[in-house]
Motif scaffolding. Structure first.
Motif, mmCIF file in Angstrom:
data_model
loop_
_atom_site.group_PDB
_atom_site.id
_atom_site.type_symbol
_atom_site.label_atom_id
_atom_site.label_comp_id
_atom_site.label_asym_id
_atom_site.label_seq_id
_atom_site.Cartn_x
_atom_site.Cartn_y
_atom_site.Cartn_z
ATOM 1 N N GLU A 242 0.672 -1.260 -0.065
ATOM 2 C CA GLU A 242 0.117 0.255 -0.051
ATOM 3 C C GLU A 242 0.826 1.182 -0.028
ATOM 4 O O GLU A 242 0.366 2.334 -0.429
ATOM 5 N N ASP A 256 -7.352 -1.126 -5.231
ATOM 6 C CA ASP A 256 -7.597 -1.900 -3.889
ATOM 7 C C ASP A 256 -8.686 -1.502 -3.290
ATOM 8 O O ASP A 256 -9.352 -2.293 -2.609
ATOM 9 N N THR A 257 -9.348 -0.381 -3.409
ATOM 10 C CA THR A 257 -10.745 0.045 -3.077
ATOM 11 C C THR A 257 -11.745 -0.773 -3.807
ATOM 12 O O THR A 257 -12.616 -1.444 -3.158
ATOM 13 N N ARG A 260 -11.361 -4.525 -2.209
ATOM 14 C CA ARG A 260 -11.822 -4.697 -1.001
ATOM 15 C C ARG A 260 -13.330 -4.805 -1.107
ATOM 16 O O ARG A 260 -14.097 -5.453 -0.453
ATOM 17 N N ARG A 265 -11.078 -8.446 -0.223
ATOM 18 C CA ARG A 265 -9.714 -8.558 0.243
ATOM 19 C C ARG A 265 -8.708 -7.487 -0.339
ATOM 20 O O ARG A 265 -9.599 -6.895 -1.362
ATOM 21 N N SER A 266 -7.805 -7.291 -0.065
ATOM 22 C CA SER A 266 -6.837 -6.301 -0.490
ATOM 23 C C SER A 266 -6.288 -6.686 -2.057
ATOM 24 O O SER A 266 -6.405 -7.575 -2.348
ATOM 25 N N ARG A 268 -3.433 -6.816 -3.100
ATOM 26 C CA ARG A 268 -2.464 -7.549 -2.886
ATOM 27 C C ARG A 268 -2.713 -9.047 -2.681
ATOM 28 O O ARG A 268 -2.062 -9.931 -3.376
#
Length: 297
Positions: A242, A256-257, A260, A265-266, A268
């Protein structure tokens, strides 16, 4: 029959607070806020606001307060889809009759989706001694509220920068849509790095481009877009920590948003799952986003 709220404390008299219509500001230009916000996507930072006029003497007399410094106007934006609340407060200290109070609320990029419920409230700004005449004493007590306004973000606007083209002319192949990316790392701007291309020659894409898009196709393209973007990130073996994309509106921040929100989940974690177990990643897409499920009406 509309619900009527009962409060344990006195309220501002009806008509003592004038709530004007909501507005939006883009590029320094203010316009009335429509119920469906055009041109919105995950990278958008939107500014909305409302203007308020206070009848000072009437408000103080009806609430039992003696000083405007005990009051403030709070604007709230509640997004059920992301379970986030955004707030902005402006105190009334120094306000005089005839003034128009303007309160702006920022809706950050990547933190809202679907729709936002907007409301404004006249509230008690400070704790006060309890009294026997029902004067509000708890900080945050609501003394008056505007009508709520539902701002729809997703409708005829896409989540991504979108272009339509005949794929046969671009030698892309016979797919209904695809994602084109232009970036070297996740710190780059999402808006400048991603294009969603819609094939005008494909019957499924034509349902999407219709005046009233088919909601079934919208679910499919949403899932495909998330799949393709995470796959591209995984394929390039980019640094998904991040700290590499802390800036709001960057490619990594938006992806990433999205990961999620849609997959739980992220970025990554999702990219790692795609590399290590692509079949399980596909199951996750279907389980969380259900692209083949008939939308409820």
């Amino acid at each position: 029959m509309p619900r009527k709220r009962l409060y344990p404390h006195r309220q501002a008299a009806p008509g003592s607070v004038t709530w004007h219509d909501w507005w939006t500001e883009r590029g320094g230009r203010r316009e009335p806020l429509p119920s469906l916000l055009p041109g919105w996507d995950y990278a958008s930072e939107e500014t909305v606001g409302v203007s308020v006029e206070i009848g000072v003497e009437e408000v103080l007399q009806s609430t039992g307060l003696s000083d405007l410094s005990d009051l403030e106007v709070v604007v709230l934006g509640d997004c059920q889809e992301t379970n986030r609340r955004f707030a902005q407060a402006v105190g009334l200290d120094g306000y005089t009759d005839g003034d128009t109070l303007e309160i702006r609320l920022q809706l950050p990029p990547g933190q809202v989706a679907g729709s936002v419920q907007l409301s404004a409230h006249l509230v008690l700004a400070n704790m006060r001694p309890r009294s026997s005449d029902r004067v509000a004493h708890l900080r945050g007590s609501r003394l008056g509220s505007s009508p709520s306004f539902r701002l729809t973000l997703e409708g005829d606007a896409g989540r991504f920068p979108t272009e339509s083209a005949a794929f046969s002319e671009s030698m892309i192949g016979y797919a209904p849509w695809t994602i084109i990316t232009f970036y070297d790392d996740l710190s780059e701007s999402f808006m400048g790095s991603v294009r969603l291309l819609i094939n005008t020659e494909h019957p499924a894409a034509q349902l999407l481009l219709a005046a009233v898009p088919d909601p079934r196709i919208e679910r499919m393209i949403k899932a495909d877009a998330v799949r393709l973007l995470i796959a591209q990130t995984a394929r390039q073996a980019l640094d998904t920590s991040e700290s590499t994309y802390a800036e709001e509106g960057s490619l990594g921040d938006v992806l990433d948003t999205m990961s999620r929100f849609f997959l739980g989940r992220s970025l990554r974690s999702s990219a790692r799952l795609y590399v290590e177990d692509p079949a399980e990643f596909d199951i996750l897409i279907h389980d969380r986003m259900q692209p083949m499920v008939e939308p409820s009406t």
